[in-house]
Design a protein around this motif. Structure first.
Motif, PDB file in Angstrom:
ATOM      1  N   TYR A  32     -53.255  29.153 -12.323  1.00 60.42           N
ATOM      2  CA  TYR A  32     -54.190  28.715 -13.350  1.00 60.42           C
ATOM      3  C   TYR A  32     -55.586  28.508 -12.784  1.00 60.42           C
ATOM      4  O   TYR A  32     -55.750  28.225 -11.591  1.00 60.42           O
ATOM      5  N   VAL A  33     -56.571  28.630 -13.658  1.00 60.02           N
ATOM      6  CA  VAL A  33     -57.906  28.119 -13.376  1.00 60.02           C
ATOM      7  C   VAL A  33     -57.845  26.603 -13.584  1.00 60.02           C
ATOM      8  O   VAL A  33     -57.370  26.133 -14.621  1.00 60.02           O
ATOM      9  N   ILE A  34     -58.313  25.854 -12.602  1.00 66.22           N
ATOM     10  CA  ILE A  34     -58.310  24.401 -12.700  1.00 66.22           C
ATOM     11  C   ILE A  34     -59.744  23.891 -12.616  1.00 66.22           C
ATOM     12  O   ILE A  34     -60.513  24.350 -11.762  1.00 66.22           O
ATOM     13  N   GLY A  47     -68.586  20.067 -17.537  1.00 67.53           N
ATOM     14  CA  GLY A  47     -67.892  20.608 -16.383  1.00 67.53           C
ATOM     15  C   GLY A  47     -68.521  20.135 -15.094  1.00 67.53           C
ATOM     16  O   GLY A  47     -69.751  20.078 -14.985  1.00 67.53           O
ATOM     17  N   VAL A  48     -67.682  19.817 -14.134  1.00 72.38           N
ATOM     18  CA  VAL A  48     -68.132  19.324 -12.835  1.00 72.38           C
ATOM     19  C   VAL A  48     -67.833  20.338 -11.735  1.00 72.38           C
ATOM     20  O   VAL A  48     -68.697  20.681 -10.937  1.00 72.38           O
ATOM     21  N   SER A  49     -66.601  20.822 -11.715  1.00 65.82           N
ATOM     22  CA  SER A  49     -66.183  21.757 -10.675  1.00 65.82           C
ATOM     23  C   SER A  49     -64.982  22.547 -11.153  1.00 65.82           C
ATOM     24  O   SER A  49     -64.205  22.058 -11.983  1.00 65.82           O
ATOM     25  N   CYS A  50     -64.842  23.758 -10.625  1.00 63.82           N
ATOM     26  CA  CYS A  50     -63.775  24.656 -11.061  1.00 63.82           C
ATOM     27  C   CYS A  50     -63.287  25.450  -9.853  1.00 63.82           C
ATOM     28  O   CYS A  50     -64.086  25.798  -8.971  1.00 63.82           O
ATOM     29  N   ILE A  51     -61.994  25.751  -9.841  1.00 62.15           N
ATOM     30  CA  ILE A  51     -61.449  26.551  -8.752  1.00 62.15           C
ATOM     31  C   ILE A  51     -60.601  27.677  -9.326  1.00 62.15           C
ATOM     32  O   ILE A  51     -59.716  27.459 -10.163  1.00 62.15           O
ATOM     33  N   THR A  52     -60.948  28.879  -8.880  1.00 66.16           N
ATOM     34  CA  THR A  52     -60.146  30.058  -9.191  1.00 66.16           C
ATOM     35  C   THR A  52     -59.801  30.657  -7.839  1.00 66.16           C
ATOM     36  O   THR A  52     -59.204  29.976  -7.004  1.00 66.16           O
ATOM     37  N   SER A  53     -60.220  31.876  -7.600  1.00 66.49           N
ATOM     38  CA  SER A  53     -60.189  32.400  -6.237  1.00 66.49           C
ATOM     39  C   SER A  53     -61.475  31.980  -5.520  1.00 66.49           C
ATOM     40  O   SER A  53     -61.620  32.170  -4.318  1.00 66.49           O
ATOM     41  N   ARG A  54     -62.378  31.418  -6.298  1.00 66.39           N
ATOM     42  CA  ARG A  54     -63.639  30.882  -5.791  1.00 66.39           C
ATOM     43  C   ARG A  54     -63.782  29.456  -6.293  1.00 66.39           C
ATOM     44  O   ARG A  54     -62.970  28.989  -7.101  1.00 66.39           O
ATOM     45  N   THR A  55     -64.814  28.789  -5.821  1.00 65.96           N
ATOM     46  CA  THR A  55     -65.118  27.450  -6.327  1.00 65.96           C
ATOM     47  C   THR A  55     -66.489  27.445  -6.983  1.00 65.96           C
ATOM     48  O   THR A  55     -67.380  28.218  -6.590  1.00 65.96           O
ATOM     49  N   TYR A  56     -66.623  26.610  -7.991  1.00 64.78           N
ATOM     50  CA  TYR A  56     -67.849  26.505  -8.768  1.00 64.78           C
ATOM     51  C   TYR A  56     -68.199  25.032  -8.924  1.00 64.78           C
ATOM     52  O   TYR A  56     -67.312  24.181  -9.045  1.00 64.78           O
ATOM     53  N   TYR A  57     -69.498  24.753  -8.959  1.00 68.89           N
ATOM     54  CA  TYR A  57     -69.948  23.375  -9.088  1.00 68.89           C
ATOM     55  C   TYR A  57     -71.131  23.293 -10.041  1.00 68.89           C
ATOM     56  O   TYR A  57     -71.988  24.173 -10.066  1.00 68.89           O
ATOM     57  N   ALA A  58     -71.181  22.213 -10.799  1.00 70.18           N
ATOM     58  CA  ALA A  58     -72.375  21.916 -11.574  1.00 70.18           C
ATOM     59  C   ALA A  58     -73.516  21.603 -10.603  1.00 70.18           C
ATOM     60  O   ALA A  58     -73.293  21.074  -9.506  1.00 70.18           O
ATOM     61  N   VAL A  61     -73.819  18.177  -8.863  1.00 68.58           N
ATOM     62  CA  VAL A  61     -72.871  17.697  -7.845  1.00 68.58           C
ATOM     63  C   VAL A  61     -72.806  18.615  -6.621  1.00 68.58           C
ATOM     64  O   VAL A  61     -72.098  18.300  -5.666  1.00 68.58           O
ATOM     65  N   LYS A  62     -73.537  19.721  -6.652  1.00 69.81           N
ATOM     66  CA  LYS A  62     -73.502  20.645  -5.512  1.00 69.81           C
ATOM     67  C   LYS A  62     -73.904  19.940  -4.225  1.00 69.81           C
ATOM     68  O   LYS A  62     -74.881  19.200  -4.199  1.00 69.81           O
ATOM     69  N   GLY A  63     -73.139  20.201  -3.176  1.00 70.87           N
ATOM     70  CA  GLY A  63     -73.423  19.584  -1.887  1.00 70.87           C
ATOM     71  C   GLY A  63     -72.826  18.206  -1.717  1.00 70.87           C
ATOM     72  O   GLY A  63     -72.825  17.668  -0.603  1.00 70.87           O
ATOM     73  N   ARG A  64     -72.324  17.622  -2.817  1.00 71.77           N
ATOM     74  CA  ARG A  64     -71.725  16.279  -2.742  1.00 71.77           C
ATOM     75  C   ARG A  64     -70.234  16.298  -3.064  1.00 71.77           C
ATOM     76  O   ARG A  64     -69.480  15.501  -2.512  1.00 71.77           O
ATOM     77  N   PHE A  65     -69.804  17.168  -3.951  1.00 68.87           N
ATOM     78  CA  PHE A  65     -68.406  17.237  -4.380  1.00 68.87           C
ATOM     79  C   PHE A  65     -67.768  18.494  -3.813  1.00 68.87           C
ATOM     80  O   PHE A  65     -68.416  19.533  -3.680  1.00 68.87           O
ATOM     81  N   THR A  66     -66.465  18.395  -3.521  1.00 61.92           N
ATOM     82  CA  THR A  66     -65.706  19.540  -3.038  1.00 61.92           C
ATOM     83  C   THR A  66     -64.359  19.594  -3.751  1.00 61.92           C
ATOM     84  O   THR A  66     -63.622  18.598  -3.759  1.00 61.92           O
ATOM     85  N   ILE A  67     -64.071  20.737  -4.357  1.00 65.95           N
ATOM     86  CA  ILE A  67     -62.780  20.934  -5.016  1.00 65.95           C
ATOM     87  C   ILE A  67     -61.861  21.711  -4.080  1.00 65.95           C
ATOM     88  O   ILE A  67     -62.309  22.605  -3.355  1.00 65.95           O
ATOM     89  N   VAL A  76     -54.516  19.563  -7.258  1.00 65.18           N
ATOM     90  CA  VAL A  76     -55.918  19.888  -7.014  1.00 65.18           C
ATOM     91  C   VAL A  76     -56.668  18.585  -6.760  1.00 65.18           C
ATOM     92  O   VAL A  76     -56.388  17.572  -7.405  1.00 65.18           O
ATOM     93  N   TYR A  77     -57.611  18.635  -5.839  1.00 63.30           N
ATOM     94  CA  TYR A  77     -58.366  17.455  -5.453  1.00 63.30           C
ATOM     95  C   TYR A  77     -59.848  17.643  -5.759  1.00 63.30           C
ATOM     96  O   TYR A  77     -60.356  18.767  -5.801  1.00 63.30           O
ATOM     97  N   LEU A  78     -60.535  16.536  -5.937  1.00 63.01           N
ATOM     98  CA  LEU A  78     -61.989  16.537  -6.030  1.00 63.01           C
ATOM     99  C   LEU A  78     -62.487  15.447  -5.090  1.00 63.01           C
ATOM    100  O   LEU A  78     -62.336  14.254  -5.368  1.00 63.01           O
TER     101      LEU A  78
END
Length: 120
Positions: A32-34, A47-58, A61-67, A76-78
């Motif tokens: 799944y996409v989470i 939306g804050v962050s998303c993980i597929t085969s890649r990761t995406y961030y708003a 939160v870029k540079g501060r949050f990691t999915i 899944v963790y944030l």
């Protein structure tokens, strides 16, 4: 029974860190996409962050949050660092079988949310 359960929220001072967890039951997360969304009082869910085969961030939160994803634990963790008062919100995880990143309507399953409060 399909279920997503978030945990790890709490009260933290500005500059602090928290790690949110999203545990799935009844289905396998790695298919799944989470995404993590958040909703502050009086505001729309965003939306804050998303993980597929890649990761995406708003941008906020870029540079501060990691999915990240632990397939063995079906979780899944944030990781949230350098937290700011404007990060205060209820955080939700969501799962989708469709191609999507930030479109809430395309997410099939949602957790109940966990409160994050950033305050001194």
């Amino acid at each position: 029974q399909v279920q997503l359960v978030e945990s790890g929220g709490g009260l933290v001072p500005p500059g602090g860190s928290l790690r949110l967890s999203c545990a799935a039951s009844g289905f396998t997360l790695d298919k799944y996409v989470i995404a993590w969304f958040r909703q502050a009082p009086g505001k729309e869910r965003e939306g804050v962050s998303c993980i597929t085969s890649r990761t995406y961030y708003a941008d906020s939160v870029k540079g501060r949050f990691t999915i990240s994803r632990d397939n063995a634990k079906n979780t899944v963790y944030l990781q949230m660092n350098s937290l700011k008062p404007e990060d205060t919100a209820v955080y939700y995880c969501a799962a989708s079988q469709r191609i999507t990143i930030w479109s809430r309507a395309r997410y099939d399953y949602w957790g109940q949310g966990t409160q994050v409060t950033v305050s001194s």
